[in-house]
Write a protein that holds these residues in place. Sequence first.
Motif, PDB file in Angstrom:
ATOM      1  N   ILE A  84       0.848  -1.198   0.000  1.00  0.00           N
ATOM      2  CA  ILE A  84       0.000   0.000   0.000  1.00  0.00           C
ATOM      3  C   ILE A  84       0.881   1.244   0.000  1.00  0.00           C
ATOM      4  O   ILE A  84       0.657   2.180  -0.765  1.00  0.00           O
ATOM      5  N   ASP A  85       1.909   1.250   0.840  1.00  0.00           N
ATOM      6  CA  ASP A  85       2.814   2.393   0.940  1.00  0.00           C
ATOM      7  C   ASP A  85       3.498   2.688  -0.392  1.00  0.00           C
ATOM      8  O   ASP A  85       3.727   3.843  -0.737  1.00  0.00           O
ATOM      9  N   ARG A  86       3.806   1.655  -1.147  1.00  0.00           N
ATOM     10  CA  ARG A  86       4.489   1.831  -2.441  1.00  0.00           C
ATOM     11  C   ARG A  86       3.527   2.048  -3.600  1.00  0.00           C
ATOM     12  O   ARG A  86       3.937   2.133  -4.749  1.00  0.00           O
ATOM     13  N   GLY A  87       2.238   2.078  -3.301  1.00  0.00           N
ATOM     14  CA  GLY A  87       1.247   2.296  -4.351  1.00  0.00           C
ATOM     15  C   GLY A  87       0.992   1.077  -5.217  1.00  0.00           C
ATOM     16  O   GLY A  87       0.402   1.184  -6.292  1.00  0.00           O
ATOM     17  N   ALA A  88       1.413  -0.083  -4.748  1.00  0.00           N
ATOM     18  CA  ALA A  88       1.269  -1.313  -5.531  1.00  0.00           C
ATOM     19  C   ALA A  88      -0.049  -2.032  -5.280  1.00  0.00           C
ATOM     20  O   ALA A  88      -0.318  -3.048  -5.918  1.00  0.00           O
ATOM     21  N   LEU A  89      -0.855  -1.529  -4.372  1.00  0.00           N
ATOM     22  CA  LEU A  89      -2.138  -2.153  -4.060  1.00  0.00           C
ATOM     23  C   LEU A  89      -3.231  -1.099  -4.231  1.00  0.00           C
ATOM     24  O   LEU A  89      -3.605  -0.415  -3.278  1.00  0.00           O
ATOM     25  N   PRO A  90      -3.729  -0.950  -5.468  1.00  0.00           N
ATOM     26  CA  PRO A  90      -4.754   0.073  -5.712  1.00  0.00           C
ATOM     27  C   PRO A  90      -5.986  -0.181  -4.852  1.00  0.00           C
ATOM     28  O   PRO A  90      -6.467  -1.294  -4.762  1.00  0.00           O
ATOM     29  N   GLY A  91      -6.449   0.857  -4.187  1.00  0.00           N
ATOM     30  CA  GLY A  91      -7.620   0.719  -3.330  1.00  0.00           C
ATOM     31  C   GLY A  91      -7.289   0.367  -1.904  1.00  0.00           C
ATOM     32  O   GLY A  91      -8.182   0.315  -1.056  1.00  0.00           O
ATOM     33  N   GLY A  92      -6.036   0.073  -1.609  1.00  0.00           N
ATOM     34  CA  GLY A  92      -5.626  -0.250  -0.246  1.00  0.00           C
ATOM     35  C   GLY A  92      -6.411  -1.395   0.344  1.00  0.00           C
ATOM     36  O   GLY A  92      -6.758  -2.360  -0.357  1.00  0.00           O
ATOM     37  N   THR A  93      -6.737  -1.294   1.599  1.00  0.00           N
ATOM     38  CA  THR A  93      -7.418  -2.394   2.285  1.00  0.00           C
ATOM     39  C   THR A  93      -8.884  -2.510   1.880  1.00  0.00           C
ATOM     40  O   THR A  93      -9.517  -3.515   2.193  1.00  0.00           O
ATOM     41  N   GLU A  94      -9.412  -1.525   1.186  1.00  0.00           N
ATOM     42  CA  GLU A  94     -10.808  -1.606   0.726  1.00  0.00           C
ATOM     43  C   GLU A  94     -10.917  -2.228  -0.670  1.00  0.00           C
ATOM     44  O   GLU A  94     -12.018  -2.412  -1.190  1.00  0.00           O
ATOM     45  N   ALA A  95      -9.779  -2.561  -1.274  1.00  0.00           N
ATOM     46  CA  ALA A  95      -9.799  -3.210  -2.586  1.00  0.00           C
ATOM     47  C   ALA A  95     -10.475  -4.567  -2.478  1.00  0.00           C
ATOM     48  O   ALA A  95     -10.323  -5.279  -1.484  1.00  0.00           O
ATOM     49  N   ARG A  96     -11.239  -4.937  -3.505  1.00  0.00           N
ATOM     50  CA  ARG A  96     -11.987  -6.200  -3.503  1.00  0.00           C
ATOM     51  C   ARG A  96     -11.188  -7.292  -4.224  1.00  0.00           C
ATOM     52  O   ARG A  96     -10.525  -7.036  -5.229  1.00  0.00           O
ATOM     53  N   LEU A  97     -11.303  -8.492  -3.700  1.00  0.00           N
ATOM     54  CA  LEU A  97     -10.590  -9.633  -4.269  1.00  0.00           C
ATOM     55  C   LEU A  97     -10.938  -9.836  -5.740  1.00  0.00           C
ATOM     56  O   LEU A  97     -10.059 -10.117  -6.554  1.00  0.00           O
ATOM     57  N   GLY A  98     -12.212  -9.675  -6.098  1.00  0.00           N
ATOM     58  CA  GLY A  98     -12.635  -9.854  -7.482  1.00  0.00           C
ATOM     59  C   GLY A  98     -11.995  -8.864  -8.433  1.00  0.00           C
ATOM     60  O   GLY A  98     -11.820  -9.153  -9.615  1.00  0.00           O
ATOM     61  N   ASP A  99     -11.630  -7.681  -7.930  1.00  0.00           N
ATOM     62  CA  ASP A  99     -10.951  -6.682  -8.751  1.00  0.00           C
ATOM     63  C   ASP A  99      -9.447  -6.914  -8.789  1.00  0.00           C
ATOM     64  O   ASP A  99      -8.806  -6.715  -9.820  1.00  0.00           O
ATOM     65  N   LEU A 100      -8.873  -7.322  -7.665  1.00  0.00           N
ATOM     66  CA  LEU A 100      -7.423  -7.501  -7.558  1.00  0.00           C
ATOM     67  C   LEU A 100      -6.923  -8.796  -8.182  1.00  0.00           C
ATOM     68  O   LEU A 100      -5.887  -8.805  -8.844  1.00  0.00           O
ATOM     69  N   ALA A 101      -7.619  -9.873  -7.920  1.00  0.00           N
ATOM     70  CA  ALA A 101      -7.112 -11.189  -8.333  1.00  0.00           C
ATOM     71  C   ALA A 101      -8.270 -12.122  -8.690  1.00  0.00           C
ATOM     72  O   ALA A 101      -8.472 -13.158  -8.039  1.00  0.00           O
ATOM     73  N   PRO A 102      -9.020 -11.789  -9.711  1.00  0.00           N
ATOM     74  CA  PRO A 102     -10.191 -12.613 -10.028  1.00  0.00           C
ATOM     75  C   PRO A 102      -9.856 -14.066 -10.356  1.00  0.00           C
ATOM     76  O   PRO A 102     -10.662 -14.956 -10.104  1.00  0.00           O
ATOM     77  N   ARG A 103      -8.663 -14.314 -10.871  1.00  0.00           N
ATOM     78  CA  ARG A 103      -8.306 -15.702 -11.230  1.00  0.00           C
ATOM     79  C   ARG A 103      -8.029 -16.578 -10.009  1.00  0.00           C
ATOM     80  O   ARG A 103      -7.961 -17.798 -10.126  1.00  0.00           O
ATOM     81  N   LEU A 104      -7.871 -15.965  -8.837  1.00  0.00           N
ATOM     82  CA  LEU A 104      -7.687 -16.761  -7.615  1.00  0.00           C
ATOM     83  C   LEU A 104      -8.993 -17.360  -7.115  1.00  0.00           C
ATOM     84  O   LEU A 104      -8.982 -18.308  -6.340  1.00  0.00           O
ATOM     85  N   ILE A 105     -10.095 -16.790  -7.557  1.00  0.00           N
ATOM     86  CA  ILE A 105     -11.399 -17.219  -7.038  1.00  0.00           C
ATOM     87  C   ILE A 105     -11.859 -18.473  -7.782  1.00  0.00           C
ATOM     88  O   ILE A 105     -12.033 -18.451  -9.002  1.00  0.00           O
ATOM     89  N   PRO A 106     -12.042 -19.573  -7.075  1.00  0.00           N
ATOM     90  CA  PRO A 106     -12.482 -20.820  -7.720  1.00  0.00           C
ATOM     91  C   PRO A 106     -13.892 -20.672  -8.306  1.00  0.00           C
ATOM     92  O   PRO A 106     -14.713 -19.902  -7.812  1.00  0.00           O
ATOM     93  N   ARG A 107     -14.161 -21.423  -9.361  1.00  0.00           N
ATOM     94  CA  ARG A 107     -15.479 -21.376 -10.014  1.00  0.00           C
ATOM     95  C   ARG A 107     -16.615 -21.718  -9.061  1.00  0.00           C
ATOM     96  O   ARG A 107     -17.706 -21.179  -9.168  1.00  0.00           O
TER      97      ARG A 107
END
Length: 159
Positions: A84-107
Amino acid sequence: MFTRRSTLALALAALPLRAAAQSAEPFAATADRARGLDQLHGLLIAIDGQPRLAEAFRGPALNRVVNVKSVSKTLVAALTGAAIDRGALPGGTEARLGDLAPRLIPRDADPRVAELTVADLLTMQAGLESTSGPRYGEWVSSRNWVADALSRPMIREPG
């Protein structure tokens, strides 16, 4: 088990590192403080990839793989803060998993999993069935720990 007190004590033990790195015995005070933390098994400090202090105070040797269990949450939280400090996590702690890493979510995951925030995951308030206790063995023997955890039943609302 790491507690807030022992984690804080470790953080305080590390404070002299910058100044100590320029002295004759750069990490002696840090090592002395760390030895006094009865739940700390070892400490490795590296600067630019070079070990400067490596000591096992109790427990297994530093070169042995160890299941760190609960302390991993502290490490993940610290790395998240750095991202978050380096700006590498857009949205910080309020970012949603579906936006950050949708491929991690099993079908087969509950649709609400995509709405989980980084904060829900960091604070262990995702609402998903636990992977600990009687379910621990099943989880650790699964082929994909993340997929297994995210496909667990939603037993309460997130948050």
